[in-house]
Design a protein around this motif. Structure first.
Motif, PDB file in Angstrom:
ATOM      1  N   LYS A  20     -89.423   3.201 -26.175  1.00 44.28           N
ATOM      2  CA  LYS A  20     -90.106   2.198 -25.361  1.00 44.28           C
ATOM      3  C   LYS A  20     -89.108   1.254 -24.678  1.00 44.28           C
ATOM      4  O   LYS A  20     -87.980   1.084 -25.137  1.00 44.28           O
ATOM      5  CB  LYS A  20     -91.067   1.393 -26.230  1.00 44.28           C
ATOM      6  CG  LYS A  20     -92.285   2.161 -26.708  1.00 44.28           C
ATOM      7  CD  LYS A  20     -93.217   2.503 -25.552  1.00 44.28           C
ATOM      8  CE  LYS A  20     -94.503   3.152 -26.039  1.00 44.28           C
ATOM      9  NZ  LYS A  20     -95.416   3.483 -24.922  1.00 44.28           N
ATOM     10  N   LEU A  21     -89.587   0.629 -23.595  1.00 41.26           N
ATOM     11  CA  LEU A  21     -88.724  -0.247 -22.805  1.00 41.26           C
ATOM     12  C   LEU A  21     -88.120  -1.359 -23.650  1.00 41.26           C
ATOM     13  O   LEU A  21     -86.921  -1.635 -23.564  1.00 41.26           O
ATOM     14  CB  LEU A  21     -89.510  -0.833 -21.629  1.00 41.26           C
ATOM     15  CG  LEU A  21     -88.789  -1.889 -20.780  1.00 41.26           C
ATOM     16  CD1 LEU A  21     -87.500  -1.329 -20.191  1.00 41.26           C
ATOM     17  CD2 LEU A  21     -89.702  -2.404 -19.685  1.00 41.26           C
ATOM     18  N   PRO A  35     -92.003  -6.915 -26.159  1.00 40.53           N
ATOM     19  CA  PRO A  35     -91.971  -6.574 -24.736  1.00 40.53           C
ATOM     20  C   PRO A  35     -92.343  -7.774 -23.869  1.00 40.53           C
ATOM     21  O   PRO A  35     -93.213  -7.698 -22.993  1.00 40.53           O
ATOM     22  CB  PRO A  35     -92.997  -5.441 -24.622  1.00 40.53           C
ATOM     23  CG  PRO A  35     -94.011  -5.771 -25.670  1.00 40.53           C
ATOM     24  CD  PRO A  35     -93.219  -6.354 -26.825  1.00 40.53           C
ATOM     25  N   ARG A  88     -87.140   3.107  -7.487  1.00 45.02           N
ATOM     26  CA  ARG A  88     -87.010   4.294  -8.351  1.00 45.02           C
ATOM     27  C   ARG A  88     -85.922   5.218  -7.832  1.00 45.02           C
ATOM     28  O   ARG A  88     -85.065   5.681  -8.591  1.00 45.02           O
ATOM     29  CB  ARG A  88     -88.343   5.033  -8.405  1.00 45.02           C
ATOM     30  CG  ARG A  88     -88.313   6.361  -9.164  1.00 45.02           C
ATOM     31  CD  ARG A  88     -89.456   7.257  -8.735  1.00 45.02           C
ATOM     32  NE  ARG A  88     -89.366   7.603  -7.316  1.00 45.02           N
ATOM     33  CZ  ARG A  88     -90.352   8.179  -6.631  1.00 45.02           C
ATOM     34  NH1 ARG A  88     -91.508   8.439  -7.213  1.00 45.02           N
ATOM     35  NH2 ARG A  88     -90.182   8.472  -5.348  1.00 45.02           N
ATOM     36  N   ALA A 121     -85.894   0.043 -14.628  1.00 36.24           N
ATOM     37  CA  ALA A 121     -87.274  -0.434 -14.743  1.00 36.24           C
ATOM     38  C   ALA A 121     -87.652  -1.157 -13.458  1.00 36.24           C
ATOM     39  O   ALA A 121     -86.804  -1.751 -12.792  1.00 36.24           O
ATOM     40  CB  ALA A 121     -87.433  -1.371 -15.938  1.00 36.24           C
ATOM     41  N   VAL A 160     -97.262   2.430 -12.050  1.00 40.42           N
ATOM     42  CA  VAL A 160     -96.997   3.263 -13.229  1.00 40.42           C
ATOM     43  C   VAL A 160     -97.084   4.735 -12.857  1.00 40.42           C
ATOM     44  O   VAL A 160     -96.213   5.546 -13.210  1.00 40.42           O
ATOM     45  CB  VAL A 160     -97.988   2.934 -14.369  1.00 40.42           C
ATOM     46  CG1 VAL A 160     -97.924   3.985 -15.475  1.00 40.42           C
ATOM     47  CG2 VAL A 160     -97.696   1.554 -14.948  1.00 40.42           C
ATOM     48  N   ALA A 193     -93.270   6.888 -12.382  1.00 41.58           N
ATOM     49  CA  ALA A 193     -93.020   7.548 -13.665  1.00 41.58           C
ATOM     50  C   ALA A 193     -91.909   8.600 -13.516  1.00 41.58           C
ATOM     51  O   ALA A 193     -91.830   9.286 -12.480  1.00 41.58           O
ATOM     52  CB  ALA A 193     -94.301   8.210 -14.166  1.00 41.58           C
ATOM     53  N   PRO A 194     -91.017   8.685 -14.507  1.00 48.26           N
ATOM     54  CA  PRO A 194     -91.048   8.077 -15.840  1.00 48.26           C
ATOM     55  C   PRO A 194     -90.372   6.708 -15.934  1.00 48.26           C
ATOM     56  O   PRO A 194     -90.146   6.217 -17.032  1.00 48.26           O
ATOM     57  CB  PRO A 194     -90.279   9.097 -16.678  1.00 48.26           C
ATOM     58  CG  PRO A 194     -89.239   9.612 -15.733  1.00 48.26           C
ATOM     59  CD  PRO A 194     -89.921   9.669 -14.388  1.00 48.26           C
ATOM     60  N   PRO A 235     -90.125   2.994 -16.344  1.00 44.86           N
ATOM     61  CA  PRO A 235     -91.097   2.045 -16.896  1.00 44.86           C
ATOM     62  C   PRO A 235     -91.372   0.885 -15.947  1.00 44.86           C
ATOM     63  O   PRO A 235     -90.524   0.493 -15.148  1.00 44.86           O
ATOM     64  CB  PRO A 235     -90.439   1.560 -18.189  1.00 44.86           C
ATOM     65  CG  PRO A 235     -88.982   1.787 -17.979  1.00 44.86           C
ATOM     66  CD  PRO A 235     -88.866   3.005 -17.125  1.00 44.86           C
ATOM     67  N   ALA A 244     -98.260  -0.794 -18.277  1.00 42.82           N
ATOM     68  CA  ALA A 244     -96.973  -1.492 -18.270  1.00 42.82           C
ATOM     69  C   ALA A 244     -96.340  -1.378 -19.654  1.00 42.82           C
ATOM     70  O   ALA A 244     -97.038  -1.329 -20.667  1.00 42.82           O
ATOM     71  CB  ALA A 244     -97.171  -2.959 -17.912  1.00 42.82           C
ATOM     72  N   GLU A 245     -95.009  -1.341 -19.703  1.00 38.25           N
ATOM     73  CA  GLU A 245     -94.308  -1.272 -20.986  1.00 38.25           C
ATOM     74  C   GLU A 245     -93.791  -2.641 -21.432  1.00 38.25           C
ATOM     75  O   GLU A 245     -93.303  -2.792 -22.553  1.00 38.25           O
ATOM     76  CB  GLU A 245     -93.157  -0.275 -20.916  1.00 38.25           C
ATOM     77  CG  GLU A 245     -93.632   1.172 -20.822  1.00 38.25           C
ATOM     78  CD  GLU A 245     -92.555   2.161 -21.200  1.00 38.25           C
ATOM     79  OE1 GLU A 245     -91.600   1.771 -21.905  1.00 38.25           O
ATOM     80  OE2 GLU A 245     -92.665   3.323 -20.782  1.00 38.25           O
TER      81      GLU A 245
END
Length: 357
Positions: free
Chosen positions: A2-3, A12, A163, A169, A203, A207-208, A210, A231-232
């Motif tokens: 996880k982020l 988080p 991205r 992120a 999201v 992806a992927p 975060p 959201a992470e």
């Protein structure tokens, strides 16, 4: 993973950089409490960046985030342009007892590339960007130093650009968020996609990579909703504005306005800083917007120029506790839910309310 685990934090929960309102004490308190403290350092030269990072590291051995604005040195104003804007701002200066107009500055912003290189050398745990497209080369240089890289998007299209640049992120800034809009792609009108609509679309689109949700999140309910949307992590700014760790920057007139604010107390304007920003309303805003509506009025200069030109007015208004003439009273639409408590207590409260403990 996880982020929040990749960031090396317990929760988080990210404290927004909050340019102009933040302190080293707040950053350290949030990081020590298990969140990610952040500091907006767009106005810091490389030597000052080194001092800043050293100060944070003296107060915490936990991860923290340094935020930069992606900006280039603007064209200097001509003598005629400088005189024009001095005349526009002169009534506010005189009302605050500022007798002389400032001299033209030698520059309007710091060298972005030099700032990045300083952060690479300092091996800062996390670096985030706003206001522009981050080049793949900048991202790669930071990653080579072991830095986790984040950047802000206000639309799906911006998220895809980030991205493709290789960021670790993407922060989804909904229209509810206080402070400056992170929009950087040209659009016929200012994109104002709300957090609830933006987060799930981003999201899916990036992806992927975060996504971090930002905008209107003030308590555990907002955190749970954002995580449910995919959201992470979440980023909160307004929620931290009444923490005692920022009383030196947010105290006085600003704090009084925050206590009294509700869901309709904010608006988005460009006249206070040269860039669209969500802020509390006041007379300075109303006066400058009246000027801007005049068909013969010149367009307010860009952010880095206008911020420098108005700096003495902001400083005097803050010193005199003049909320009516104070710029920089940024706040999000969730401001009516603000709570006054130490940062560590707030992080623990948010985690408990969101069921993160």
């Amino acid at each position: 993973m996880k982020l929040f685990q990749r960031l090396g934090v317990r929760y988080p929960i990210i404290q927004a950089p909050m340019a102009g309102s933040n302190t080293v004490e707040l950053v350290a308190a949030v990081s020590n409490a298990g969140g990610l403290g952040s500091f907006a350092a767009m106005a810091y030269s490389p030597p000052k960046l080194r001092q800043l990072v050293e100060s944070i590291r003296q107060k915490t051995d936990k991860p923290f985030n340094i935020n930069l604005f992606v900006q280039r040195q603007p064209k200097m104003l001509s003598a005629e342009e400088f005189d024009h804007w001095s005349k526009v701002l002169r009534p506010f200066r005189r009302e605050l007892g500022i007798e002389a107009d400032p001299a033209p500055p030698s520059k309007f912003c710091e060298d972005f590339e030099a700032q990045v290189e300083a952060l690479v050398e300092l091996r800062v745990p996390v670096v985030s960007f706003a206001f522009g497209t981050v080049s793949p080369e900048v991202v790669a240089r930071l990653k080579s130093a072991g830095t986790f890289v984040m950047a802000t998007a206000t639309t799906v299209a911006e998220g895809k650009v980030l991205r493709d640049a290789g960021v670790d992120a993407v922060c989804a800034q909904g229209s509810e968020a206080g402070g400056h809009r992170g929009t950087f792609l040209d659009s016929p009108e200012l994109p104002l996609v709300g957090t609830m609509a933006l987060v799930p679309q981003l999201v899916d689109a990036v992806a992927p990579v975060p996504v971090i949700a930002a905008g209107g999140i003030m308590d555990g309910r907002g955190i749970r909703a954002a995580l449910e949307l995919g959201a992470e992590a979440v980023q909160l700014g307004t929620a931290f504005l009444l923490c005692p760790e920022v009383s030196s920057t947010v105290g006085g007139a600003y704090a009084e306005r925050l206590h009294a604010a509700g869901d309709e107390s904010t608006t988005i304007t460009r006249v206070l800083s040269g860039r669209h920003v969500r802020t509390l309303r006041n007379r300075l805003l109303e006066s400058l917007e009246a000027y801007a509506r005049d068909p013969s009025a010149r367009r307010i200069p860009e952010y880095s120029v206008w911020t420098v030109l108005c700096a003495d007015i902001k400083a005097a208004a803050r010193a005199q506790k003049r909320a009516d003439l104070l710029s920089g009273m940024w706040a999000g639409q969730g401001v009516g839910l603000i709570r006054e408590m130490p940062a560590a207590e707030l992080v623990a409260t948010l985690a408990r309310e969101a069921g993160l403990q």
